[in-house]
Design a protein around this motif. Structure first.
Motif, PDB file in Angstrom:
ATOM      1  N   SER A  36     -20.905 105.060-159.673  1.00 39.30           N
ATOM      2  CA  SER A  36     -20.475 103.684-159.376  1.00 39.30           C
ATOM      3  C   SER A  36     -21.673 102.764-159.182  1.00 39.30           C
ATOM      4  N   ARG A  37     -22.698 103.241-158.478  1.00 41.73           N
ATOM      5  CA  ARG A  37     -23.896 102.416-158.289  1.00 41.73           C
ATOM      6  C   ARG A  37     -24.562 102.132-159.625  1.00 41.73           C
ATOM      7  N   ALA A  38     -24.660 103.169-160.461  1.00 40.76           N
ATOM      8  CA  ALA A  38     -25.288 102.986-161.770  1.00 40.76           C
ATOM      9  C   ALA A  38     -24.491 102.006-162.629  1.00 40.76           C
ATOM     10  N   ARG A  39     -23.170 102.094-162.572  1.00 40.07           N
ATOM     11  CA  ARG A  39     -22.327 101.203-163.374  1.00 40.07           C
ATOM     12  C   ARG A  39     -22.469  99.747-162.923  1.00 40.07           C
ATOM     13  N   ALA A  40     -22.520  99.550-161.616  1.00 44.45           N
ATOM     14  CA  ALA A  40     -22.664  98.175-161.104  1.00 44.45           C
ATOM     15  C   ALA A  40     -23.997  97.581-161.536  1.00 44.45           C
ATOM     16  N   ARG A  46     -26.869  93.478-167.713  1.00 44.25           N
ATOM     17  CA  ARG A  46     -26.408  92.804-168.927  1.00 44.25           C
ATOM     18  C   ARG A  46     -26.160  91.328-168.673  1.00 44.25           C
ATOM     19  N   ALA A  47     -25.571  91.044-167.514  1.00 37.74           N
ATOM     20  CA  ALA A  47     -25.274  89.653-167.200  1.00 37.74           C
ATOM     21  C   ALA A  47     -26.553  88.851-166.977  1.00 37.74           C
ATOM     22  N   GLY A 113     -30.058 100.519-159.654  1.00 37.15           N
ATOM     23  CA  GLY A 113     -31.271  99.722-159.740  1.00 37.15           C
ATOM     24  C   GLY A 113     -31.925  99.732-161.100  1.00 37.15           C
ATOM     25  N   SER A 114     -31.593 100.713-161.947  1.00 37.28           N
ATOM     26  CA  SER A 114     -32.230 100.766-163.262  1.00 37.28           C
ATOM     27  C   SER A 114     -31.522  99.875-164.276  1.00 37.28           C
ATOM     28  N   GLY A 115     -30.210  99.793-164.148  1.00 42.12           N
ATOM     29  CA  GLY A 115     -29.438  99.055-165.140  1.00 42.12           C
ATOM     30  C   GLY A 115     -29.131  99.851-166.379  1.00 42.12           C
ATOM     31  N   VAL A 116     -29.452 101.145-166.396  1.00 39.35           N
ATOM     32  CA  VAL A 116     -29.157 102.004-167.542  1.00 39.35           C
ATOM     33  C   VAL A 116     -27.662 102.319-167.566  1.00 39.35           C
ATOM     34  N   ASP A 117     -27.112 102.383-168.751  1.00 38.64           N
ATOM     35  CA  ASP A 117     -25.702 102.720-168.930  1.00 38.64           C
ATOM     36  C   ASP A 117     -25.369 103.998-168.161  1.00 38.64           C
ATOM     37  N   PRO A 118     -24.379 103.965-167.262  1.00 41.87           N
ATOM     38  CA  PRO A 118     -24.046 105.154-166.476  1.00 41.87           C
ATOM     39  C   PRO A 118     -23.556 106.325-167.322  1.00 41.87           C
ATOM     40  N   GLY A 119     -23.224 106.049-168.572  1.00 45.11           N
ATOM     41  CA  GLY A 119     -22.798 107.129-169.449  1.00 45.11           C
ATOM     42  C   GLY A 119     -23.872 108.162-169.710  1.00 45.11           C
ATOM     43  N   ASP A 305     -30.774  94.007-159.024  1.00 45.75           N
ATOM     44  CA  ASP A 305     -30.211  93.727-157.700  1.00 45.75           C
ATOM     45  C   ASP A 305     -28.751  93.315-157.875  1.00 45.75           C
ATOM     46  N   VAL A 306     -27.848  94.244-157.597  1.00 42.35           N
ATOM     47  CA  VAL A 306     -26.417  93.974-157.791  1.00 42.35           C
ATOM     48  C   VAL A 306     -25.940  92.909-156.820  1.00 42.35           C
ATOM     49  N   ALA A 307     -26.303  93.048-155.550  1.00 40.10           N
ATOM     50  CA  ALA A 307     -25.833  92.099-154.533  1.00 40.10           C
ATOM     51  C   ALA A 307     -26.346  90.695-154.815  1.00 40.10           C
ATOM     52  N   GLY A 308     -27.620  90.597-155.233  1.00 41.60           N
ATOM     53  CA  GLY A 308     -28.197  89.280-155.494  1.00 41.60           C
ATOM     54  C   GLY A 308     -27.986  88.791-156.909  1.00 41.60           C
ATOM     55  N   ARG A 309     -27.365  89.644-157.735  1.00 37.09           N
ATOM     56  CA  ARG A 309     -27.092  89.332-159.134  1.00 37.09           C
ATOM     57  C   ARG A 309     -28.343  88.787-159.841  1.00 37.09           C
ATOM     58  N   THR A 310     -29.438  89.593-159.736  1.00 38.69           N
ATOM     59  CA  THR A 310     -30.684  89.196-160.371  1.00 38.69           C
ATOM     60  C   THR A 310     -31.504  90.433-160.691  1.00 38.69           C
TER      61      THR A 310
END
Length: 491
Positions: A36-40, A46-47, A113-119, A305-310
């Motif tokens: 879940s962390r990796a997916r977020a 991407r965003a 934190g990496s942003g790599v596809d959780p797949g 940074d998922v929480a900060g969306r950056t």
């Protein structure tokens, strides 16, 4: 018997767990929270990349960070990056280090934190469970990212490079995942190989130091040494934590044996053992804390940074802490292994053992004479390898990357120093057990007697002159079992 299981969750990996994953018959599973962390992080990456430049996703890397990747070239950019960076050289590192790397990178990705596809998480776990290994050459990293090792791993996942080991050895087929081009830099921007080897080294260091404490107590008993240097009052007067711990451990080991000391004061190998071994215990503990913190960190650049969306561009890829901690540990290990060689010298002396010189069968025989040469040969390597790797420097990528801590080289030097130190300590163990046997003595009981019994069960009891190479190897192999017999320190 059912395989034991290690759950990777991104937060609780330890050096002993890395060692189990690398060396044991285990099944690796992934905690859903890590997925879940990796997916977020993947969604956030991407965003953010759609709105602003993100290093490695929308730009080139290194000195090419100022070059924007055109959208129509984005799919090919990541693949070119992987192909160009999979360029290690030299012999392949040991399979256990590669397995440790895979376990650490899997845990790092689960930290988010990496942003790599959780797949990619499950294929990495599958590779571990199937015994598949990417080819990882020795040369290619300097402590600022194991780019070559992880690029090779990525090409194996993509099916461009053949796996080693396992039922699919030699097959250029990934476990069922195609790494997205935008995730290429994010996947390889990690020190997982260095941290994996560091975790193995730290786990082995702790075990070797425990074994050294037990072997010291056996030698002390064999030379009828004094227990005064280990008295609580002595260490309350100079209460370094490691020193206090080392002295208490020897007191516990000798609790069933209180022979009358043969001398008013022993050589440093016995008298200063707590003061020399203590720093090694503290250095090992500090190194373990540092490596444990790193393997559970989202030490990614850029950090999503998922929480900060950056995305934060940063220097967490730099493992100066790890390299310096291992450099200090090797220096401390050399000091305590030098004492082992000194104690071995006393075990060849009739005035200490009451036996013929070199514990020989006759006055003219050589006995264990050669063990000193072997131990000092190993000690010379431990001394050479104690040189701090952090004293190196490098300026790379057109001056943009102008510093390196060489933690990779520090981890490798620690691995090699431990191998040499096992030989030296094995020589002391052979001599201590042989002396007690020839004296017709043995520890009276407790963990020290258990350790003596473990060694005596595998060491040849013949004392006539003969090759001792097998004895040394057998003693070195027995050290992990002996280490496990050391009682844990009191809280």
């Amino acid at each position: 018997m059912q395989n034991s299981r290690i759950v990777i969750d991104g937060t609780s990996l330890t050096c002993p767990l890395v060692a189990r994953a690398a060396r044991g018959d285990v099944i690796i599973t992934i905690d859903p929270a890590g997925v879940s962390r990796a997916r977020a992080a993947w969604r956030t990456a991407r965003a953010v990349a759609a709105e602003r430049p993100v290093y490695g996703r929308t730009t080139g890397v290194g000195a090419n960070r100022v070059v924007e990747v055109e959208w129509e070239d984005a799919d090919a950019h990541g693949l070119r990056l992987l192909r160009s960076h999979a360029a290690g050289a030299g012999p392949l590192v040991a399979p256990e280090i590669v397995r440790a790397m895979l376990a650490v990178r899997l845990n790092q990705l689960a930290a988010g934190g990496s942003g790599v596809d959780p797949g990619v998480l499950q294929p990495l776990a599958d590779a571990l469970n199937l015994g598949l290994l990417p080819p990882v050459p020795v040369y290619g990293a300097i402590g600022t990212g194991d780019l070559t090792a992880l690029a090779s791993t990525a090409l194996c996942l993509l099916g461009e490079r053949a796996w080693l080991g396992g039922p699919d050895a030699g097959v250029a087929r990934g476990p069922g995942f195609r790494l997205g081009s935008a995730d290429a830099l994010a996947f390889i921007s990690s020190n997982a190989a260095t941290l994996g080897e560091a975790a193995l080294a730290v786990a082995d260091l702790r075990a070797l130091l425990d074994a050294a404490t037990v072997v010291t107590a056996l030698s002390l008993l064999a030379v009828r040494g004094s227990e005064e240097p280990y008295a609580p009052t002595v260490h309350e007067a100079c209460p370094h934590p490691g020193q206090v711990e080392a002295a208490a451990a020897v007191r516990t080991l000798l609790a069933f044996d209180h022979p009358t000391p043969a001398r008013i004061q022993d050589p440093y190998g016995y008298r200063a053992f707590p003061q020399v071994h203590g720093p090694a215990l503290e250095a090992a503990r500090y190194a373990e804390n540092v490596v444990t913190r790193e393997v559970n960190a989202a030490a990614e650049n850029p950090l999503i940074d998922v929480a900060g969306r950056t995305a934060w561009h940063n220097g967490n890829f730099h493992t100066a802490y790890v390299g310096l901690a291992l450099d200090a540990a090797r220096a401390a290990l050399f000091q305590t292994m030098a004492l082992s060689a000194a104690r071995l010298g006393t075990l060849t002396e009739p005035s200490f053992t009451g036996l013929y010189p070199f514990q020989a069968a006759t006055e003219a025989s050589s006995g264990i004479m050669i063990l000193e040469y072997v131990a000092h040969s190993a000690l010379a390597d431990a001394r050479r390898l104690a040189t701090p790797a952090a004293l190196g420097s490098a300026v790379l990528s057109r001056g943009v990357e102008e510093h390196a801590g060489f933690s990779t080289q520090s981890a490798r030097a620690t691995t090699d120093a431990l191998a040499a130190s096992r030989i030296g300590l094995g020589c002391e163990l052979v001599a201590a057990v042989r002396a007690l046997r020839m004296q017709g003595r043995a520890p009276a009981g407790g963990p020290l007697r258990a350790a003596y019994d473990v060694a005596a069960a595998v060491l040849d009891d013949r004392v006539e002159d003969r090759p001792l190479d097998a004895d040394i190897a057998t003693a070195a192999d027995a050290l992990p079992a002996i280490a496990r017999l050391l009682p844990p320190p009191l809280p």
